[in-house]
Scaffold this motif. Structure first.
Motif, mmCIF file in Angstrom:
data_model
loop_
_atom_site.group_PDB
_atom_site.id
_atom_site.type_symbol
_atom_site.label_atom_id
_atom_site.label_comp_id
_atom_site.label_asym_id
_atom_site.label_seq_id
_atom_site.Cartn_x
_atom_site.Cartn_y
_atom_site.Cartn_z
ATOM 1 N N ALA A 1 0.862 -1.175 0.000
ATOM 2 C CA ALA A 1 0.000 0.000 0.000
ATOM 3 C C ALA A 1 0.902 1.229 0.000
ATOM 4 C CB ALA A 1 -0.908 0.003 1.223
ATOM 5 N N PHE A 2 0.448 2.256 -0.631
ATOM 6 C CA PHE A 2 1.208 3.498 -0.730
ATOM 7 C C PHE A 2 0.377 4.579 -0.065
ATOM 8 C CE2 PHE A 2 2.610 7.230 -3.324
ATOM 9 C CZ PHE A 2 3.940 7.229 -2.915
ATOM 10 N N TRP A 3 0.817 5.040 1.100
ATOM 11 C CA TRP A 3 0.082 6.037 1.871
ATOM 12 C C TRP A 3 0.749 7.389 1.688
ATOM 13 C CZ3 TRP A 3 -4.263 4.564 4.490
ATOM 14 C CH2 TRP A 3 -4.445 3.189 4.652
ATOM 15 N N VAL A 4 -0.013 8.378 1.340
ATOM 16 C CA VAL A 4 0.479 9.738 1.194
ATOM 17 C C VAL A 4 -0.391 10.623 2.073
ATOM 18 C CG1 VAL A 4 0.860 11.633 -0.421
ATOM 19 C CG2 VAL A 4 1.165 9.280 -1.186
ATOM 20 N N SER A 5 0.228 11.517 2.810
ATOM 21 C CA SER A 5 -0.570 12.396 3.656
ATOM 22 C C SER A 5 -0.001 13.810 3.656
ATOM 23 C CB SER A 5 -0.642 11.858 5.081
ATOM 24 O OG SER A 5 0.645 11.784 5.635
ATOM 25 N N LEU A 6 -0.838 14.713 4.057
ATOM 26 C CA LEU A 6 -0.457 16.112 4.142
ATOM 27 C C LEU A 6 0.101 16.428 5.524
ATOM 28 C CD1 LEU A 6 -3.616 17.619 2.415
ATOM 29 C CD2 LEU A 6 -1.369 17.239 1.405
ATOM 30 N N LYS A 7 0.700 17.575 5.651
ATOM 31 C CA LYS A 7 1.227 18.044 6.929
ATOM 32 C C LYS A 7 0.133 18.028 7.995
ATOM 33 C CE LYS A 7 3.551 22.010 8.952
ATOM 34 N NZ LYS A 7 4.137 23.332 8.675
ATOM 35 N N GLY A 8 0.484 17.527 9.173
ATOM 36 C CA GLY A 8 -0.442 17.558 10.298
ATOM 37 C C GLY A 8 -1.371 16.366 10.420
ATOM 38 N N VAL A 9 -1.332 15.448 9.479
ATOM 39 C CA VAL A 9 -2.213 14.278 9.541
ATOM 40 C C VAL A 9 -1.743 13.360 10.669
ATOM 41 C CG1 VAL A 9 -2.917 12.183 8.323
ATOM 42 C CG2 VAL A 9 -2.868 14.367 7.130
ATOM 43 N N ARG A 10 -2.713 12.883 11.448
ATOM 44 C CA ARG A 10 -2.410 11.966 12.541
ATOM 45 C C ARG A 10 -3.230 10.698 12.366
ATOM 46 N NH1 ARG A 10 -1.581 16.942 14.523
ATOM 47 N NH2 ARG A 10 -0.003 17.231 16.107
ATOM 48 N N THR A 11 -2.665 9.604 12.817
ATOM 49 C CA THR A 11 -3.351 8.318 12.754
ATOM 50 C C THR A 11 -3.642 7.857 14.174
ATOM 51 O OG1 THR A 11 -2.109 7.751 10.763
ATOM 52 C CG2 THR A 11 -3.156 5.947 11.930
ATOM 53 N N TRP A 12 -4.845 7.347 14.393
ATOM 54 C CA TRP A 12 -5.191 6.808 15.704
ATOM 55 C C TRP A 12 -4.301 5.624 16.024
ATOM 56 C CZ3 TRP A 12 -8.232 8.588 19.475
ATOM 57 C CH2 TRP A 12 -9.086 9.633 19.160
ATOM 58 N N LEU A 13 -4.060 5.428 17.308
ATOM 59 C CA LEU A 13 -3.265 4.297 17.766
ATOM 60 C C LEU A 13 -3.908 3.004 17.277
ATOM 61 C CD1 LEU A 13 -0.950 3.238 19.517
ATOM 62 C CD2 LEU A 13 -2.501 3.334 21.473
ATOM 63 N N HIS A 14 -3.132 2.183 16.604
ATOM 64 C CA HIS A 14 -3.661 0.952 16.021
ATOM 65 C C HIS A 14 -2.528 -0.046 15.811
ATOM 66 C CE1 HIS A 14 -1.950 2.874 12.467
ATOM 67 N NE2 HIS A 14 -1.964 1.674 11.895
ATOM 68 N N TYR A 15 -2.907 -1.251 15.453
ATOM 69 C CA TYR A 15 -1.908 -2.218 15.012
ATOM 70 C C TYR A 15 -2.328 -2.725 13.638
ATOM 71 C CZ TYR A 15 -5.137 -5.898 16.552
ATOM 72 O OH TYR A 15 -6.230 -6.704 16.714
ATOM 73 N N ASP A 16 -1.341 -3.101 12.855
ATOM 74 C CA ASP A 16 -1.604 -3.613 11.516
ATOM 75 C C ASP A 16 -1.796 -5.114 11.606
ATOM 76 O OD1 ASP A 16 -1.402 -1.092 10.430
ATOM 77 O OD2 ASP A 16 0.730 -1.282 10.033
ATOM 78 N N SER A 17 -3.005 -5.549 11.354
ATOM 79 C CA SER A 17 -3.353 -6.959 11.534
ATOM 80 C C SER A 17 -3.274 -7.759 10.244
ATOM 81 C CB SER A 17 -4.771 -7.062 12.106
ATOM 82 O OG SER A 17 -5.688 -6.431 11.245
ATOM 83 N N SER A 18 -2.877 -7.128 9.183
ATOM 84 C CA SER A 18 -2.862 -7.806 7.891
ATOM 85 C C SER A 18 -1.668 -8.733 7.709
ATOM 86 C CB SER A 18 -2.870 -6.767 6.774
ATOM 87 O OG SER A 18 -1.719 -5.947 6.888
ATOM 88 N N GLY A 19 -0.698 -8.629 8.584
ATOM 89 C CA GLY A 19 0.497 -9.456 8.447
ATOM 90 C C GLY A 19 1.494 -8.884 7.449
#
Length: 95
Positions: free
Chosen positions: A26-44
């Motif tokens: 996956a290719f994630w692109v974000s702008l300045k100031g973007v925050r991600t909620w605390l999580h874990y990646d379950s996809s392996g």
């Protein structure tokens, strides 16, 4: 392959250290100031983070701490706002 991205395919190559086990990217692109909620990646899937401009703060937790992070039911996201935790509502998050 996404045909809309075909013009940039030649700009990227798979690094030698990534073996044939890589099945999904996956290719994630974000702008300045973007925050991600605390999580874990379950996809392996493996993760590779590249910060091109600026800086990024990443917090990693030992998987053994998952019980202290109040994971939401049937989800890989935490109920804890890691930037401003409510220790009355989530006392185990102090750990």
């Amino acid at each position: 392959m996404n045909e809309l991205l075909r013009p940039i395919y030649d700009d990227f190559s798979t690094p030698e250290y990534i073996d044939d086990e890589l099945r999904l990217a996956a290719f994630w692109v974000s702008l300045k100031g973007v925050r991600t909620w605390l999580h874990y990646d379950s996809s392996g899937n493996h993760n590779l983070n590249a910060q091109v401009i600026g800086s990024k703060r990443i917090q990693l937790f030992d998987p053994a701490e998952v019980t202290n992070l109040y994971m939401l039911p049937s989800s890989n996201f935490s109920a804890v706002n890691i930037e401003s935790p409510d220790f009355e509502q989530h006392p185990l998050a102090r750990k």
